[in-house]
Scaffold this motif. Sequence first.
Motif, PDB file in Angstrom:
ATOM      1  N   MET A 111      46.608  65.608  91.094  1.00 16.00           N
ATOM      2  CA  MET A 111      47.970  65.889  91.523  1.00 16.00           C
ATOM      3  C   MET A 111      48.922  65.505  90.394  1.00 16.00           C
ATOM      4  N   ASN A 113      53.116  65.079  89.722  1.00 16.51           N
ATOM      5  CA  ASN A 113      54.441  65.024  90.336  1.00 16.51           C
ATOM      6  C   ASN A 113      55.464  64.614  89.282  1.00 16.51           C
ATOM      7  N   THR A 115      59.641  64.037  88.706  1.00 19.39           N
ATOM      8  CA  THR A 115      61.001  63.927  89.242  1.00 19.39           C
ATOM      9  C   THR A 115      61.974  63.952  88.074  1.00 19.39           C
ATOM     10  N   SER A 150      50.625  61.433  87.386  1.00 19.18           N
ATOM     11  CA  SER A 150      49.465  62.299  87.582  1.00 19.18           C
ATOM     12  C   SER A 150      48.238  61.445  87.849  1.00 19.18           C
ATOM     13  N   ASP A 239      52.165  73.481  94.240  1.00 21.84           N
ATOM     14  CA  ASP A 239      51.876  73.083  95.617  1.00 21.84           C
ATOM     15  C   ASP A 239      52.845  73.817  96.534  1.00 21.84           C
ATOM     16  N   HIS A 242      54.910  71.458  99.081  1.00 23.24           N
ATOM     17  CA  HIS A 242      55.859  70.437  98.631  1.00 23.24           C
ATOM     18  C   HIS A 242      56.123  70.648  97.158  1.00 23.24           C
ATOM     19  N   PRO A 243      57.334  70.531  96.659  1.00 26.09           N
ATOM     20  CA  PRO A 243      58.541  70.141  97.387  1.00 26.09           C
ATOM     21  C   PRO A 243      59.208  71.334  98.051  1.00 26.09           C
ATOM     22  N   ILE A 253      62.408  68.404  91.450  1.00 29.50           N
ATOM     23  CA  ILE A 253      61.045  67.922  91.677  1.00 29.50           C
ATOM     24  C   ILE A 253      60.065  69.021  91.323  1.00 29.50           C
ATOM     25  N   ARG A 255      55.933  69.590  91.713  1.00 35.54           N
ATOM     26  CA  ARG A 255      54.659  69.051  92.184  1.00 35.54           C
ATOM     27  C   ARG A 255      53.596  70.131  92.040  1.00 35.54           C
ATOM     28  N   ILE A 257      49.163  70.859  91.936  1.00 31.61           N
ATOM     29  CA  ILE A 257      47.866  70.336  92.357  1.00 31.61           C
ATOM     30  C   ILE A 257      46.758  71.110  91.653  1.00 31.61           C
TER      31      ILE A 257
END
Length: 260
Positions: A111, A113, A115, A150, A239, A242-243, A253, A255, A257
């Motif tokens: 994953m 992510n 921000t 990550s 993903d 999300h977000p 954001i 995100r 995967i």
Amino acid sequence: MSEPITLNVGGKIYTTSLSTLTSFPDSMLGAMFSGKIPTKKDSQGNCFIDRDGKIFRYILNFLRTSHLDLPEDFQEMGLLRREVDFYQIQPLIEALQEKEIELSKAEKNAMLNITLDQKTQTVHFTVREAPQIYSLSSSNMEVFSAHIFSTSCLFLKLLGSKLYYCFNGNLSSISSYLQDPNHLTLDWVASVEGLPEEEYTKQNLKRLWVVPDNKQINSFQVFVEEVLKIAMSDGFCIDSAHPHTSDFMNNKIIRLIRYK
């Protein structure tokens, strides 16, 4: 057990036995301590090996136990691979290959992510208009921050090989700022028209570049595009859960995967 032998490996002192060092006769150590290859001594009379002393710990433990035991957060696989290749302990070479395959499989599910944050600040600087004539000027500057997490340490290393800070006239990989294997924080600024080059250094302002394209990142849109390009080449996808779409489109954001 045979008499203890003290080794100086790259400045680190180890004590072991001759039987341990010669447990694999066809290895470099086996040849050195069976008399086939002459050994060197340091000023204290210890057998000297001009190799990485810290990594030798794992080599020696394998000789003792026939197991390659590495800490969970071990971050020096490349260095270990080079040292293992030097010592030519065949079972250790095979154990390292198995360990790398195991780590690669474990990292396939991952994953990512990110921000993002952006603000505008005013910078003040002097401009040389003529010899002995300077004027004070100011300009608004975009300041960016990206907090990256990550579960794949290897991906963050890949990212570090693509993104570079420009500071004091030099490019330096962001890998050198990777203190946590799973977290990375980037802070940089966009170029400001009219701001003298020396002012970036004087005010400790870093810019961000993508290599080998030599492309400067002056906006979050460009940053997102470049990160997506790197991540998707490594098997990541967006993903869908999300977000929220508005957050993604507003570059707040990201995100992604990755599945096996």
